[in-house]
Design a protein around this motif. Structure first.
Motif, PDB file in Angstrom:
ATOM      1  N   THR A 270       2.027   2.606  -5.650  1.00 21.65           N
ATOM      2  CA  THR A 270       0.793   2.229  -4.960  1.00 21.65           C
ATOM      3  C   THR A 270       0.906   0.839  -4.338  1.00 21.65           C
ATOM      4  O   THR A 270      -0.076   0.335  -3.794  1.00 21.65           O
ATOM      5  N   ASN A 313      -2.678  -5.191 -10.786  1.00 24.04           N
ATOM      6  CA  ASN A 313      -3.091  -3.813 -10.549  1.00 24.04           C
ATOM      7  C   ASN A 313      -3.065  -3.529  -9.051  1.00 24.04           C
ATOM      8  O   ASN A 313      -3.219  -4.441  -8.232  1.00 24.04           O
ATOM      9  N   ASN A 315      -4.861  -0.575  -6.579  1.00 22.72           N
ATOM     10  CA  ASN A 315      -5.722   0.596  -6.532  1.00 22.72           C
ATOM     11  C   ASN A 315      -6.206   0.855  -5.107  1.00 22.72           C
ATOM     12  O   ASN A 315      -6.507  -0.076  -4.373  1.00 22.72           O
ATOM     13  N   VAL A 317      -9.287   1.972  -3.195  1.00 24.42           N
ATOM     14  CA  VAL A 317     -10.712   2.051  -3.480  1.00 24.42           C
ATOM     15  C   VAL A 317     -11.473   2.413  -2.212  1.00 24.42           C
ATOM     16  O   VAL A 317     -10.973   2.261  -1.089  1.00 24.42           O
ATOM     17  N   ASN A 397      -6.644  -1.028  -0.197  1.00 21.20           N
ATOM     18  CA  ASN A 397      -5.937  -1.275  -1.450  1.00 21.20           C
ATOM     19  C   ASN A 397      -6.324  -2.635  -2.007  1.00 21.20           C
ATOM     20  O   ASN A 397      -6.282  -3.642  -1.300  1.00 21.20           O
ATOM     21  N   GLY A 399      -6.569  -4.901  -6.050  1.00 25.77           N
ATOM     22  CA  GLY A 399      -6.327  -4.910  -7.492  1.00 25.77           C
ATOM     23  C   GLY A 399      -6.425  -6.310  -8.035  1.00 25.77           C
ATOM     24  O   GLY A 399      -6.005  -7.270  -7.373  1.00 25.77           O
ATOM     25  N   THR A 440     -11.880   0.943 -11.607  1.00 30.15           N
ATOM     26  CA  THR A 440     -11.652   0.422 -10.266  1.00 30.15           C
ATOM     27  C   THR A 440     -12.869  -0.376  -9.814  1.00 30.15           C
ATOM     28  O   THR A 440     -13.987   0.149  -9.784  1.00 30.15           O
TER      29      THR A 440
END
Length: 478
Positions: A270, A313, A315, A317, A397, A399, A440
């Motif tokens: 990711t 991280n 993620n 979203v 993206n 995190g 998230t």
């Protein structure tokens, strides 16, 4: 009335001595016979801890049997002697946490000054107990791959014990029992959290990441019993029984440092290029030391372990964009702006505001400030509730890193008051601050936080007034 009270006190005293209780200590038992196979009564049995020099003396009963309970885990030399027989000795007998060891002697006729040293391997089959379980020594704990240096990850190596993948809250189950049914004991001290029904030491923080860690260099060994005997009482699940190291007559210590760095890691799928590789830093360090305060009488042992970690991280979203979307002219699509015929009000905050303005509908100033488009600045620019999504779509993206600061410390003191009285005390403290993204989110203020402080205090006094009596008084607080 006085005689009645006195009788009641004596009854309680006798019950306290005779009743078995949950313990981390081991027990030595056996039978002594002569060359004909007849039992030898009143034979003297001397049990010496080879690392501390502390000893225990007991005698056989009329049936030739002896029992020595409340022995701290360790390595012992055992000597049996009686008049008109040669002495017999077994060396380096290991007594494990909460385990019975049977050592039988067959004495030979001769002078007591002569000694016969018996060498034999430990039996492969447990003959003194029907309990299903097993023991992990310190060497085994250190040698086996152990994620996070969390000893609980080894419990699953015992038959009938499972742990949910990834661990976390209430993840250990034994023989189909609920995770709340496990019983955790450290050096005979209750180690159960009354709120979560899990362990206090190695308690979980955010996402199930351990909020405290018992340094594995401080573990003498631990025993997991999946079919516990009755003296462990109130929980039918696994008994996880930890025995802590003690100091010895020699000074010993360890030191260690474990490092992880994203420079040596592959990218997360990711986190593709051209985005910079997200950071991962984990420093796990500590040490232990133990030795004598007064040789053969008073000993100390202490250990510390710290963690400093930052784990990024990554993620994908979904949140509205803070920039205008590309111009769209298809006014029939319901998610496009209907009045102006351009933009995408479903994914773009500027497009939605433009649509409202075109219709003569004012935007509430509080809403504008919250989403970061208003005039309010406060103490610096107010960022609003939304992350700076400038993709022109509602997907991007983001995190926020997990951070973990943890410090753990344990100290243990053993003192021989006399040959019949031994005192042990211990104190554990674990302190951590964790900030982790367990769901998230689009703002760093929304990550979860855990500020955890765990303490366990315990003391044991073992009193052996005679060769056939033993009593243990315990105190524990967590």
């Amino acid at each position: 009335m006085k005689n009645g009270k006195r009788l009641a006190v004596w009854m309680l005293f006798v019950i306290a001595i005779c009743a078995s209780a949950q313990t981390y200590q081991g027990r030595l038992l056996g039978t002594i016979t002569d060359p004909s196979g007849a039992v030898v009564a009143n034979a003297k049995v001397t049990i010496v801890n080879t690392e501390t020099g502390l000893s225990r003396v007991t005698e056989t009963t009329d049936s030739g049997t002896y029992v020595a309970p409340n022995l701290p885990p360790g390595v012992y030399d055992i000597r049996a002697e009686s008049r008109n027989f040669k002495s017999s000795e077994r060396k380096s007998v290991r007594i494990e946490v909460a385990k019975d060891v049977r050592i039988d002697f067959a004495l030979q006729a001769g002078a007591a000054t002569e000694t016969v040293t018996v060498t034999a391997d430990a039996p492969l089959i447990e003959t003194t107990s029907t309990v299903l379980g097993g023991t992990f020594s310190n060497k085994t704990i250190n040698d086996l791959p152990l994620n996070g240096r969390d000893f609980q990850n080894l419990v699953v190596l015992r038959p009938g014990v499972q742990r949910a993948p990834g661990g976390g809250f209430l993840s250990i189950s034994s023989n189909g029992n609920r995770p709340e049914d496990n019983n955790f004991i450290v050096d005979g001290t209750d180690n159960n959290d009354p709120y979560y029904a899990t362990t206090v030491i190695n308690a979980e923080g955010v996402q199930g990441t351990p909020g405290t860690i018992l340094p594995i260099d401080a573990i003498q060994e631990f025993n997991a019993q999946e079919q516990p005997p009755a003296e462990y009482g109130w929980k039918p699940g696994a008994i996880v029984n930890l025995g802590l190291k003690s100091g010895t007559n020699d000074l010993h210590g360890t030191a260690y440092l474990f490092e992880r760095n994203n420079a040596f890691d592959a990218r997360n799928w990711t986190n593709p290029k051209p985005d910079p590789q997200r950071a991962l830093r984990q420093h796990q360090f500590g040490g232990s030391i133990g030795g004598p305060i007064i040789k053969k009488r008073t000993f100390f042992f202490g250990a510390y372990e710290g963690i400093r970690a930052l784990v990024s991280n990554s993620n994908n979203v979904t949140t509205p964009s803070t920039v205008a979307s590309p111009t769209i002219t298809n006014t029939l699509a319901t998610d496009y702006c209907q009045f102006t015929g351009t933009g995408n009000c479903a994914v773009s905050i500027p497009d939605a505001i433009a649509e409202l303005t075109a219709r003569g509908i004012p935007v509430n100033s509080l809403s504008a400030n919250l989403i970061g488009t208003g005039a309010f600045t406060g103490n610096g620019a107010f960022p609003g509730l939304f992350a700076p999504n400038t993709t022109g779509t509602d997907t991007f993206n983001v995190g926020f890193p997990n951070t973990n600061r943890m410090d753990n410390f344990i100290i243990k003191i053993d003192h021989k008051i006399s040959d019949n009285n031994q005192l042990t005390g211990r104190y554990f403290m674990g302190d951590s601050l964790q900030n982790e993204q367990d769901i998230t989110v689009t703002r760093p203020e929304w990550v979860s936080s855990s500020d955890l402080n765990a303490q366990v205090v315990g003391a044991n006094w073992v009193w052996t007034p005679s060769a056939r009596w033993s009593n243990e008084l315990k105190f524990g607080w967590n």
